[in-house]
Write a protein that holds these residues in place. Structure first.
Motif, PDB file in Angstrom:
ATOM      1  N   ASP A   1       0.835  -1.211   0.000  1.00 54.71           N
ATOM      2  CA  ASP A   1       0.000   0.000   0.000  1.00 54.71           C
ATOM      3  C   ASP A   1       0.865   1.254   0.000  1.00 54.71           C
ATOM      4  N   ALA A   2       1.848   1.319   0.886  1.00 48.36           N
ATOM      5  CA  ALA A   2       2.739   2.480   0.926  1.00 48.36           C
ATOM      6  C   ALA A   2       3.553   2.582  -0.357  1.00 48.36           C
ATOM      7  N   PHE A   3       3.993   1.454  -0.884  1.00 50.42           N
ATOM      8  CA  PHE A   3       4.782   1.434  -2.110  1.00 50.42           C
ATOM      9  C   PHE A   3       4.037   2.148  -3.235  1.00 50.42           C
ATOM     10  N   PHE A   4       2.774   1.798  -3.425  1.00 50.96           N
ATOM     11  CA  PHE A   4       2.009   2.403  -4.520  1.00 50.96           C
ATOM     12  C   PHE A   4       1.446   3.777  -4.165  1.00 50.96           C
ATOM     13  N   ALA A   5       1.077   4.001  -2.919  1.00 50.44           N
ATOM     14  CA  ALA A   5       0.459   5.268  -2.542  1.00 50.44           C
ATOM     15  C   ALA A   5       1.470   6.366  -2.226  1.00 50.44           C
ATOM     16  N   ASP A   6       2.615   6.007  -1.642  1.00 48.47           N
ATOM     17  CA  ASP A   6       3.547   7.014  -1.138  1.00 48.47           C
ATOM     18  C   ASP A   6       4.902   7.047  -1.834  1.00 48.47           C
ATOM     19  N   VAL A   7       5.248   5.997  -2.565  1.00 50.08           N
ATOM     20  CA  VAL A   7       6.597   5.902  -3.129  1.00 50.08           C
ATOM     21  C   VAL A   7       6.613   6.170  -4.633  1.00 50.08           C
ATOM     22  N   LEU A   8       5.673   5.617  -5.368  1.00 51.61           N
ATOM     23  CA  LEU A   8       5.665   5.722  -6.829  1.00 51.61           C
ATOM     24  C   LEU A   8       4.723   6.808  -7.328  1.00 51.61           C
ATOM     25  N   THR A   9       5.076   7.404  -8.461  1.00 57.85           N
ATOM     26  CA  THR A   9       4.132   8.289  -9.133  1.00 57.85           C
ATOM     27  C   THR A   9       3.009   7.432  -9.714  1.00 57.85           C
TER      28      THR A   9
END
Length: 109
Positions: free
Chosen positions: A23-31
């Motif tokens: 969740d954090a990877f897609f929501a907070d890390v990647l455009t």
């Protein structure tokens, strides 16, 4: 491990992978429009990360061996439960406070 990564955005990427935090990877890390390649071939980012990093069968982890290019190029001992451990290279393109592209593949011996 991630202390050697000077770029804070790349550090967030490594932390999300190691925490298994999809969740954090897609929501907070990647455009939203992030792209990636693996060994020079373009890949579907969602399918690749699910298979190689986040699925329970993968359980991907990154141990940073070397960082260069202001923390945007890494050599990593990458481990997942499918392939074991392999030395890989990771090159990141950062846009603002997120990763817009990463390229990974086998690191030269």
């Amino acid at each position: 491990m991630t202390a050697s990564v000077s770029d804070p955005v790349v550090r967030k990427f490594v932390a999300a992978v190691n925490a298994g935090d999809k969740d954090a990877f897609f929501a907070d890390v990647l455009t939203e429009d992030a792209t990636m390649s693996d060994d020079g071939s373009e890949r579907d980012l969602a399918a690749w990360t699910e298979k190689e990093i986040f699925s329970p069968q993968a359980n991907g982890r990154m141990e940073v061996v070397e960082a260069s290019d202001d923390g945007r190029s890494l050599v990593v001992d990458y481990t997942n439960d499918t392939w074991g451990t392999m030395r890989t290279r990771w090159i990141f393109t950062v846009a603002g406070d997120r990763v817009s592209r990463f390229e990974t593949g086998q690191a030269p011996s």
